[in-house]
Design a protein around this motif. Sequence first.
Motif, PDB file in Angstrom:
ATOM      1  N   ASN A  83      12.525   7.509  -6.697  1.00 22.89           N
ATOM      2  CA  ASN A  83      13.938   7.376  -7.028  1.00 22.89           C
ATOM      3  C   ASN A  83      14.488   6.072  -6.461  1.00 22.89           C
ATOM      4  O   ASN A  83      13.873   5.452  -5.585  1.00 22.89           O
ATOM      5  N   SER A  84      15.636   5.687  -6.953  1.00 22.15           N
ATOM      6  CA  SER A  84      16.317   4.472  -6.475  1.00 22.15           C
ATOM      7  C   SER A  84      15.358   3.284  -6.438  1.00 22.15           C
ATOM      8  O   SER A  84      15.265   2.554  -5.441  1.00 22.15           O
ATOM      9  N   LEU A  85      14.665   3.086  -7.531  1.00 19.96           N
ATOM     10  CA  LEU A  85      13.636   2.051  -7.583  1.00 19.96           C
ATOM     11  C   LEU A  85      14.243   0.659  -7.470  1.00 19.96           C
ATOM     12  O   LEU A  85      15.362   0.403  -7.950  1.00 19.96           O
ATOM     13  N   LYS A  86      13.483  -0.222  -6.835  1.00 19.82           N
ATOM     14  CA  LYS A  86      13.888  -1.601  -6.596  1.00 19.82           C
ATOM     15  C   LYS A  86      12.854  -2.548  -7.214  1.00 19.82           C
ATOM     16  O   LYS A  86      11.693  -2.178  -7.375  1.00 19.82           O
ATOM     17  N   PRO A  87      13.247  -3.773  -7.510  1.00 19.54           N
ATOM     18  CA  PRO A  87      12.262  -4.728  -8.056  1.00 19.54           C
ATOM     19  C   PRO A  87      11.045  -4.897  -7.157  1.00 19.54           C
ATOM     20  O   PRO A  87       9.931  -5.094  -7.653  1.00 19.54           O
ATOM     21  N   GLU A  88      11.227  -4.772  -5.848  1.00 24.26           N
ATOM     22  CA  GLU A  88      10.096  -4.924  -4.933  1.00 24.26           C
ATOM     23  C   GLU A  88       9.130  -3.746  -4.978  1.00 24.26           C
ATOM     24  O   GLU A  88       8.068  -3.794  -4.344  1.00 24.26           O
ATOM     25  N   ASP A  89       9.462  -2.704  -5.711  1.00 27.11           N
ATOM     26  CA  ASP A  89       8.532  -1.591  -5.922  1.00 27.11           C
ATOM     27  C   ASP A  89       7.552  -1.894  -7.061  1.00 27.11           C
ATOM     28  O   ASP A  89       6.625  -1.112  -7.297  1.00 27.11           O
ATOM     29  N   THR A  90       7.755  -2.995  -7.759  1.00 20.46           N
ATOM     30  CA  THR A  90       6.875  -3.367  -8.859  1.00 20.46           C
ATOM     31  C   THR A  90       5.458  -3.598  -8.345  1.00 20.46           C
ATOM     32  O   THR A  90       5.236  -4.377  -7.412  1.00 20.46           O
ATOM     33  N   ALA A  91       4.501  -2.884  -8.930  1.00 22.53           N
ATOM     34  CA  ALA A  91       3.110  -2.966  -8.494  1.00 22.53           C
ATOM     35  C   ALA A  91       2.257  -2.078  -9.389  1.00 22.53           C
ATOM     36  O   ALA A  91       2.783  -1.295 -10.193  1.00 22.53           O
ATOM     37  N   VAL A  92       0.956  -2.192  -9.217  1.00 25.18           N
ATOM     38  CA  VAL A  92       0.044  -1.198  -9.772  1.00 25.18           C
ATOM     39  C   VAL A  92      -0.114  -0.108  -8.712  1.00 25.18           C
ATOM     40  O   VAL A  92      -0.403  -0.408  -7.544  1.00 25.18           O
ATOM     41  N   TYR A  93       0.106   1.118  -9.121  1.00 30.11           N
ATOM     42  CA  TYR A  93       0.022   2.260  -8.211  1.00 30.11           C
ATOM     43  C   TYR A  93      -1.300   2.999  -8.418  1.00 30.11           C
ATOM     44  O   TYR A  93      -1.672   3.318  -9.562  1.00 30.11           O
ATOM     45  N   TYR A  94      -1.976   3.256  -7.309  1.00 30.60           N
ATOM     46  CA  TYR A  94      -3.288   3.883  -7.345  1.00 30.60           C
ATOM     47  C   TYR A  94      -3.264   5.224  -6.611  1.00 30.60           C
ATOM     48  O   TYR A  94      -2.681   5.333  -5.524  1.00 30.60           O
ATOM     49  N   CYS A  95      -3.944   6.178  -7.179  1.00 34.98           N
ATOM     50  CA  CYS A  95      -4.150   7.464  -6.533  1.00 34.98           C
ATOM     51  C   CYS A  95      -5.450   7.407  -5.741  1.00 34.98           C
ATOM     52  O   CYS A  95      -6.438   6.804  -6.186  1.00 34.98           O
ATOM     53  N   ASN A  96      -5.461   8.040  -4.568  1.00 36.08           N
ATOM     54  CA  ASN A  96      -6.635   8.015  -3.693  1.00 36.08           C
ATOM     55  C   ASN A  96      -6.907   9.399  -3.146  1.00 36.08           C
ATOM     56  O   ASN A  96      -5.979  10.147  -2.817  1.00 36.08           O
ATOM     57  N   ALA A  97      -8.178   9.740  -3.049  1.00 40.22           N
ATOM     58  CA  ALA A  97      -8.609  11.016  -2.477  1.00 40.22           C
ATOM     59  C   ALA A  97      -9.633  10.757  -1.379  1.00 40.22           C
ATOM     60  O   ALA A  97     -10.577   9.988  -1.579  1.00 40.22           O
ATOM     61  N   LYS A  98      -9.435  11.409  -0.243  1.00 37.51           N
ATOM     62  CA  LYS A  98     -10.356  11.240   0.887  1.00 37.51           C
ATOM     63  C   LYS A  98     -10.747  12.607   1.439  1.00 37.51           C
ATOM     64  O   LYS A  98      -9.909  13.479   1.624  1.00 37.51           O
ATOM     65  N   TRP A  99     -12.058  12.756   1.707  1.00 39.72           N
ATOM     66  CA  TRP A  99     -12.541  13.954   2.410  1.00 39.72           C
ATOM     67  C   TRP A  99     -13.904  13.635   2.993  1.00 39.72           C
ATOM     68  O   TRP A  99     -14.808  13.273   2.240  1.00 39.72           O
ATOM     69  N   GLY A 100     -14.042  13.712   4.276  1.00 33.33           N
ATOM     70  CA  GLY A 100     -15.297  13.340   4.919  1.00 33.33           C
ATOM     71  C   GLY A 100     -15.613  11.888   4.627  1.00 33.33           C
ATOM     72  O   GLY A 100     -14.801  10.996   4.873  1.00 33.33           O
ATOM     73  N   THR A 101     -16.788  11.650   4.076  1.00 35.60           N
ATOM     74  CA  THR A 101     -17.181  10.279   3.736  1.00 35.60           C
ATOM     75  C   THR A 101     -16.755   9.889   2.321  1.00 35.60           C
ATOM     76  O   THR A 101     -16.967   8.759   1.904  1.00 35.60           O
ATOM     77  N   GLY A 102     -16.178  10.817   1.608  1.00 36.91           N
ATOM     78  CA  GLY A 102     -15.747  10.541   0.243  1.00 36.91           C
ATOM     79  C   GLY A 102     -14.425   9.794   0.205  1.00 36.91           C
ATOM     80  O   GLY A 102     -13.493  10.132   0.929  1.00 36.91           O
TER      81      GLY A 102
END
Length: 115
Positions: A83-102
């Motif tokens: 919400n309340s997005l700003k021009p500085e929020d412009t980017a490529v957004y990536y999802c990440n998953a971590k568990w143990g060594t994964g």
Amino acid sequence: QVQLVESGGGLVQTGGSLRLSCAASGRTFSSYSMGWFRQAPGKDRELVAAVTSGESTSYADSVKARFTISRDNANKLVFLQMNSLKPEDTAVYYCNAKWGTGDYWGQGTQVTVTS
């Protein structure tokens, strides 16, 4: 092995909202810590928000009170409400998953905020 697919990016004006979704594969999704990262042109990738398997959340200072991360373990989804997005929020957004060594990444979704 976990596969992550992001969606929900797009073009929005300053002050607008977007909701990103990340769909995950794999049988142990609920055990993973999930995060959203972003990378703007010429900048390093940075952590935006994270949620642990116990549903504890954390946020970058720059997005606190504006972004909310949540997860739906039954459907293997992670969301980022922005919400309340700003021009500085412009980017490529990536999802990440971590568990143990994964440590797994999605392909990214572009968010562009116009002034």
